[in-house]
Design an enzyme around this catalytic site. Structure first.
Site, PDB file in Angstrom:
ATOM      1  N   ARG A 236       0.851  -1.191   0.000  1.00 52.20           N
ATOM      2  CA  ARG A 236       0.000   0.000   0.000  1.00 52.20           C
ATOM      3  C   ARG A 236       0.887   1.240   0.000  1.00 52.20           C
ATOM      4  O   ARG A 236       1.967   1.253   0.603  1.00 52.20           O
ATOM      5  CB  ARG A 236      -0.869   0.062   1.259  1.00 52.20           C
ATOM      6  CG  ARG A 236      -2.083  -0.801   1.226  1.00 52.20           C
ATOM      7  CD  ARG A 236      -3.160  -0.270   0.260  1.00 52.20           C
ATOM      8  NE  ARG A 236      -4.339  -1.106   0.272  1.00 52.20           N
ATOM      9  CZ  ARG A 236      -4.550  -2.158  -0.528  1.00 52.20           C
ATOM     10  NH1 ARG A 236      -3.661  -2.484  -1.451  1.00 52.20           N
ATOM     11  NH2 ARG A 236      -5.660  -2.852  -0.447  1.00 52.20           N
ATOM     12  N   HIS A 284      -1.076   0.610  -9.532  1.00 52.26           N
ATOM     13  CA  HIS A 284      -1.818  -0.258  -8.604  1.00 52.26           C
ATOM     14  C   HIS A 284      -2.448  -1.424  -9.374  1.00 52.26           C
ATOM     15  O   HIS A 284      -3.663  -1.630  -9.351  1.00 52.26           O
ATOM     16  CB  HIS A 284      -2.899   0.515  -7.838  1.00 52.26           C
ATOM     17  CG  HIS A 284      -3.353  -0.218  -6.588  1.00 52.26           C
ATOM     18  ND1 HIS A 284      -3.682   0.427  -5.421  1.00 52.26           N
ATOM     19  CD2 HIS A 284      -3.529  -1.536  -6.330  1.00 52.26           C
ATOM     20  CE1 HIS A 284      -4.042  -0.461  -4.501  1.00 52.26           C
ATOM     21  NE2 HIS A 284      -3.963  -1.674  -5.048  1.00 52.26           N
TER      22      HIS A 284
END
Ligand code: NDP
Ligand code: OXD
Length: 321
Positions: A236, A284
């Site tokens: 993350r 991502h």
């Protein structure tokens, strides 16, 4: 009333992802349940399950008969950011499909750095033919994995098959064949002192927020065959201090980074990461959640729960993952 209306409804709440393909999969996998994208009114008792990615804040807390929240991602920080999160079980994704995708990404990026991909791409752009005769063997390189969970463990096994030495770091002690395992605060220093390529597959929790910072970079080895280590973060963005990464690259504490995740996504057009020569960016996309492989098992869990069976892959609220 049809059977659809008799069974608890599903709320699909996604931010940033188109709902259509998820709705189609839900309609196919759960013909006995109706799926809605908005609750009815201020308090909707017809909804028993929520399927979410970055759910709209304060919506889940207004569902009085909600039985469980299903995250369509393996990470659940997006669920915990709801200030009115109801106290119901949270189920996260554990799926062979997602795991395989993440391991592909990790192997791709490790090999790309190991085999000098960024350098050769630049040489091609500059029309330079310059061989590297000092290519270390995979067995000379230690890949250190931060996070030895579902994803980290599988990536470790695949990297071992390629001949890399593999170490790992987790919160609780682990024993994994062929992997040098370290755990907790005391294990972090020894882990960092030997890893040449660091792959981050940690969840974002209060304990891991901005763990990738200048203090951590200072503890990394710079004596390995690659010189300063390479960092690959597919966990993350909140795990990393982005200013510290840029400083560490410029100071030679890190020799290169691959970042799949950022504090702000999409990465703003003026971010210095875009044009930094030592940075590889992916949007991502290390391991995409595929509705076709995730929705069937989610609906099966809802039905099993309605029959009195326990949920699998529950999030530990106290640990935050
Ligand atoms: P798991 O929960 O299975 O594993 C998490 C690992 O991190 C565990 O080994 C755990 O330790 C370790 N960990 C957690 N907190 C700490 C801590 N404070 N210190 C040290 N280790 C810690 O998660 P997954 O492997 O399924 O997924 C990992 C993360 O990958 C997700 O949370 C998500 O953020 C990210 N992800 C990113 C994707 C992308 O496309 N970029 C796609 C999918 C996931 P222990 O084993 O002791 O519990
Ligand atoms: C996940 C993600 O957590 O896609 O699964 O980031």
């Amino acid at each position: 009333m049809t059977d659809n209306e008799n069974r608890g409804r599903i709320l699909l709440s996604l931010t940033g992802w188109a709902p259509d393909v998820w709705l189609k999969q839900l309609a196919e996998a759960a013909p006995h349940r109706k799926t809605v994208v908005e609750p009815e009114g201020d308090s909707d008792p017809s909804i028993e399950y929520a399927v979410v990615w970055k759910p709209k804040p304060k919506v889940l807390g207004k569902l009085p008969r909600l039985k469980a929240i299903f995250s369509v991602g393996a990470g659940v920080d997006h669920v915990f950011s709801d200030p009115d999160l109801p106290d119901v079980p949270i189920v996260r994704v554990v799926s062979p499909d997602l795991t395989a995708r993440m391991s592909e990404y990790v192997v791709w990026q490790v090999l790309d750095h190991h085999r000098l991909g960024p350098r050769y791409r630049q040489q091609q752009m500059d029309r330079i033919w310059e061989e590297d005769r000092d290519q270390p063997a995979a067995s000379d390189i230690t890949v250190g994995i931060m996070g030895l969970g579902e994803l980290g463990t599988d990536a470790a096994a695949k990297l071992r098959c390629l001949g890399f030495k593999v170490s790992g770091w987790s919160r609780t002690a682990k024993s994994i064949e062929g992997v040098t395992c370290h755990a907790g605060n005391t294990g972090l220093g020894p882990f960092l002192a030997t890893a040449d390529i660091i792959v981050v597959l940690l969840p974002l929790t209060p304990d891991t927020r901005e763990i990738l910072n200048k203090e951590l970079f200072a503890k990394m080895t710079r004596r390995g065959p690659l010189g300063a280590p390479i960092l690959i973060n597919a966990g993350r963005g909140g795990l990393q201090n982005e200013a510290d990464i840029l400083s560490a690259l410029d100071a030679g504490q890190l020799s290169a980074v691959t970042l799949d995740v950022f504090h702000q996504e999409p990465l703003p057009a003026d971010s210095p990461f875009w044009s930094h020569p030592k940075v590889t960016i992916t949007p991502h996309s290390a391991a995409a959640s595929m509705p076709a492989s995730l929705i069937g098992p989610m609906v099966a869990q809802m039905d099993a729960h309605d029959r009195g069976e326990p949920f699998k892959n529950l999030v530990d609220r106290k640990a935050g993952y």
